[in-house]
Enzyme design. Sequence first.
Site, PDB file in Angstrom:
ATOM      1  N   THR A   1      56.240-124.676  39.598  1.00  0.00           N
ATOM      2  CA  THR A   1      57.054-124.795  40.815  1.00  0.00           C
ATOM      3  C   THR A   1      56.900-126.177  41.434  1.00  0.00           C
ATOM      4  O   THR A   1      55.814-126.779  41.370  1.00  0.00           O
ATOM      5  CB  THR A   1      56.642-123.714  41.838  1.00  0.00           C
ATOM      6  OG1 THR A   1      57.296-123.979  43.082  1.00  0.00           O
ATOM      7  CG2 THR A   1      55.152-123.670  42.101  1.00  0.00           C
TER       8      THR A   1
ATOM      9  N   LYS B   1      50.157-121.340  40.377  1.00  0.00           N
ATOM     10  CA  LYS B   1      50.883-122.212  39.446  1.00  0.00           C
ATOM     11  C   LYS B   1      50.082-123.489  39.178  1.00  0.00           C
ATOM     12  O   LYS B   1      50.175-124.068  38.093  1.00  0.00           O
ATOM     13  CB  LYS B   1      52.254-122.549  40.028  1.00  0.00           C
ATOM     14  CG  LYS B   1      53.136-121.335  40.295  1.00  0.00           C
ATOM     15  CD  LYS B   1      53.784-120.805  39.030  1.00  0.00           C
ATOM     16  CE  LYS B   1      54.853-119.789  39.336  1.00  0.00           C
ATOM     17  NZ  LYS B   1      55.694-119.470  38.189  1.00  0.00           N
TER      18      LYS B   1
ATOM     19  N   SER C   1      50.476-122.033  49.407  1.00  0.00           N
ATOM     20  CA  SER C   1      50.300-120.573  49.534  1.00  0.00           C
ATOM     21  C   SER C   1      49.416-120.147  48.365  1.00  0.00           C
ATOM     22  O   SER C   1      49.281-120.875  47.370  1.00  0.00           O
ATOM     23  CB  SER C   1      51.638-119.829  49.456  1.00  0.00           C
ATOM     24  OG  SER C   1      52.128-119.831  48.121  1.00  0.00           O
TER      25      SER C   1
ATOM     26  N   TYR D   1      50.193-117.957  46.296  1.00  0.00           N
ATOM     27  CA  TYR D   1      51.100-117.885  45.138  1.00  0.00           C
ATOM     28  C   TYR D   1      51.251-119.260  44.493  1.00  0.00           C
ATOM     29  O   TYR D   1      51.055-119.427  43.282  1.00  0.00           O
ATOM     30  CB  TYR D   1      52.483-117.340  45.546  1.00  0.00           C
ATOM     31  CG  TYR D   1      53.562-117.890  44.643  1.00  0.00           C
ATOM     32  CD1 TYR D   1      53.645-117.490  43.310  1.00  0.00           C
ATOM     33  CD2 TYR D   1      54.451-118.881  45.086  1.00  0.00           C
ATOM     34  CE1 TYR D   1      54.595-118.049  42.450  1.00  0.00           C
ATOM     35  CE2 TYR D   1      55.391-119.438  44.239  1.00  0.00           C
ATOM     36  CZ  TYR D   1      55.458-119.023  42.933  1.00  0.00           C
ATOM     37  OH  TYR D   1      56.373-119.575  42.079  1.00  0.00           O
ATOM     38  N   HIS D   2      51.632-120.275  45.314  1.00  0.00           N
ATOM     39  CA  HIS D   2      51.866-121.606  44.732  1.00  0.00           C
ATOM     40  C   HIS D   2      50.594-122.122  44.041  1.00  0.00           C
ATOM     41  O   HIS D   2      50.675-122.833  43.033  1.00  0.00           O
ATOM     42  CB  HIS D   2      52.330-122.589  45.813  1.00  0.00           C
ATOM     43  CG  HIS D   2      53.765-122.386  46.248  1.00  0.00           C
ATOM     44  ND1 HIS D   2      54.116-121.665  47.363  1.00  0.00           N
ATOM     45  CD2 HIS D   2      54.931-122.798  45.709  1.00  0.00           C
ATOM     46  CE1 HIS D   2      55.443-121.650  47.493  1.00  0.00           C
ATOM     47  NE2 HIS D   2      55.961-122.331  46.495  1.00  0.00           N
TER      48      HIS D   2
HETATM   49  N1  USQ Z   1      62.995-120.712  54.983  1.00  0.00           N
HETATM   50  C1  USQ Z   1      63.733-120.630  56.138  1.00  0.00           C
HETATM   51  N2  USQ Z   1      64.370-119.448  56.402  1.00  0.00           N
HETATM   52  C2  USQ Z   1      64.324-118.380  55.560  1.00  0.00           C
HETATM   53  C3  USQ Z   1      63.597-118.486  54.368  1.00  0.00           C
HETATM   54  C4  USQ Z   1      62.933-119.671  54.103  1.00  0.00           C
HETATM   55  O1  USQ Z   1      63.801-121.566  56.931  1.00  0.00           O
HETATM   56  O2  USQ Z   1      64.943-117.343  55.898  1.00  0.00           O
HETATM   57  C5  USQ Z   1      62.301-121.963  54.650  1.00  0.00           C
HETATM   58  C6  USQ Z   1      60.809-121.835  54.432  1.00  0.00           C
HETATM   59  O3  USQ Z   1      60.080-121.970  55.625  1.00  0.00           O
HETATM   60  C7  USQ Z   1      60.527-122.941  53.429  1.00  0.00           C
HETATM   61  C8  USQ Z   1      61.852-123.121  52.675  1.00  0.00           C
HETATM   62  O4  USQ Z   1      62.829-122.436  53.431  1.00  0.00           O
HETATM   63  O5  USQ Z   1      60.236-124.131  54.081  1.00  0.00           O
HETATM   64  C9  USQ Z   1      61.829-122.560  51.270  1.00  0.00           C
HETATM   65  O6  USQ Z   1      61.407-121.206  51.338  1.00  0.00           O
HETATM   66  P1  USQ Z   1      61.829-120.156  50.198  1.00  0.00           P
HETATM   67  O7  USQ Z   1      61.370-118.809  50.625  1.00  0.00           O
HETATM   68  O8  USQ Z   1      63.271-120.318  49.831  1.00  0.00           O
HETATM   69  O9  USQ Z   1      61.032-120.718  48.931  1.00  0.00           O
HETATM   70  P2  USQ Z   1      59.490-120.756  48.595  1.00  0.00           P
HETATM   71  O10 USQ Z   1      58.672-119.840  49.411  1.00  0.00           O
HETATM   72  O11 USQ Z   1      59.089-122.195  48.581  1.00  0.00           O
HETATM   73  O12 USQ Z   1      59.446-120.179  47.116  1.00  0.00           O
HETATM   74  C10 USQ Z   1      60.588-120.159  46.264  1.00  0.00           C
HETATM   75  C11 USQ Z   1      60.355-119.118  45.185  1.00  0.00           C
HETATM   76  C12 USQ Z   1      59.141-119.532  44.361  1.00  0.00           C
HETATM   77  C13 USQ Z   1      59.334-120.933  43.824  1.00  0.00           C
HETATM   78  C14 USQ Z   1      59.638-121.915  44.954  1.00  0.00           C
HETATM   79  C15 USQ Z   1      60.028-123.285  44.484  1.00  0.00           C
HETATM   80  O13 USQ Z   1      60.132-117.845  45.787  1.00  0.00           O
HETATM   81  O14 USQ Z   1      58.973-118.609  43.297  1.00  0.00           O
HETATM   82  O15 USQ Z   1      58.168-121.340  43.172  1.00  0.00           O
HETATM   83  O16 USQ Z   1      60.781-121.427  45.697  1.00  0.00           O
HETATM   84  S1  USQ Z   1      59.526-124.529  45.634  1.00  0.00           S
HETATM   85  O17 USQ Z   1      59.977-124.159  46.979  1.00  0.00           O
HETATM   86  O18 USQ Z   1      60.067-125.764  45.213  1.00  0.00           O
HETATM   87  O19 USQ Z   1      58.064-124.501  45.628  1.00  0.00           O
END
Ligand code: USQ
Length: 402
Positions: A144, A185, A179, A181-182
């Site tokens: 990720t 990875k 997190s 989770y992260h």
């Molecule tokens: N966010 C909002 N509103 C929401 C949901 C999320 O503002 O309703 C924000 C979060 O605070 C965060 C961002 O959007 O800053 C991304 O959150 P997310 O839930 O879309 O993504 P994340 O938790 O980072 O995890 C997701 C996948 C995970 C993958 C990751 C890639 O669930 O499996 O590893 O994206 S990355 O984000 O590049 O690490």
Amino acid sequence: MRVFIAGIDGYLGWPLAQYLTARGHEVAGIDKLLRRRWVEEVGSHSAIPVYAVYERLHAFRERFGTPLTFHEGDLLDYALLCDVLAAFQPDAVVHLAEMPSAPYSMIDQAHAAFTQHNNVIGSLNMLWAMKAVCPQAHLVKLGTMGEYGTPNVDIPEGFFEVEFRGRKDVLPFPRQANSFYHLTKVHDTHNTMFACKTWELRATDIMQGVVFGTQIDEMGDDPRLRSRLDFDQCFGTAINRFCCQAVIEHPLTLYGSGGQKRGFLPMRDSMQCLTLAIESPPEPGEYRVFNQFEECYTVEELALKAQVAAAAVGITVEIQHIDNPRTEQEAHYYNPDRSHLIALGYEPTHDVAAEMRIMINDLKAHRDRILARRDALIPDIRWDGTRRRSQVIGAVLTSVKS
Ligand code: USQ
């Protein structure tokens, strides 16, 4: 090529099986069907109905004229994993079989421990099994972009040259995951790198951004071939949640200021990139890293785009700032590289707005399913370990900006 997909029942695994088969690859896979259970556990269900495995397999055979070899099982069952890999003798193994949610891993001690055990030991088993029964196969491991965190410098693809006290070396770029989770990875990255160096395995570690989307062309119109689309606080990712929220005219939930910047990519780009990696394997012993995303956006930019996409199909929806349940930077520098996949021929879609319109149109048919679980939209899992509903903190953005 013979491609084995671990996590073949999931959001990306199921479309990838179709995308590869449509291109003449032979596909088999394994899945313990845990994603279906986790989403139920957090009080939700997929907006797009997910059919029983036997119905999916039947539809697959009808559409592609070839059966899909499916094993129900867990990567924690090492003997089973060795057996199925030995029987299939893959050229490539795509490893998508991990618990993918940051909030789920932050619920409490039990969920953090489950996530780390499931992901790290499952991935470790995959490395040992490949060494034992198919050491020539290429591991395409889903990592990720979140492994890197949000450093105040550019993010290279895995490695960078450092000069320290007059000496130079090429070292892994620091991982600062945000997190439990992260962090799994990050641990996988170290184990995979070590296995390549020590056992001459070959691997591509994909630092993938946040995926969104409801379909790829290969699915056609058959509802049994569609992938799941989650919108709950754990398994729904930002754009997928915004599109589901728009469909029920629920305010788009922007955490904090919304200045958090991430790399995003549509599901169809994810399929294209994974296939490019599979079809261009590294040399034995080589461990390579691809940063995989289409473009970087702040979540506020994406909420505004979703608002405009909803307006285009006659839906008016507000954007609400709610206090951020996560501990994360909300204003930061973010500039990752992504040249390795471009060099292999990746052609980014570049039209997030068009993809959002497709999603909202697809999701309109499932409005009642989203409404039935609308409580799952509101985050109450907090990084500080307390569990309480987030509050609206800022002005409601009502105007549709372009
Ligand atoms: N966010 C909002 N509103 C929401 C949901 C999320 O503002 O309703 C924000 C979060 O605070 C965060 C961002 O959007 O800053 C991304 O959150 P997310 O839930 O879309 O993504 P994340 O938790 O980072 O995890 C997701 C996948 C995970 C993958 C990751 C890639 O669930 O499996 O590893 O994206 S990355 O984000 O590049 O690490």
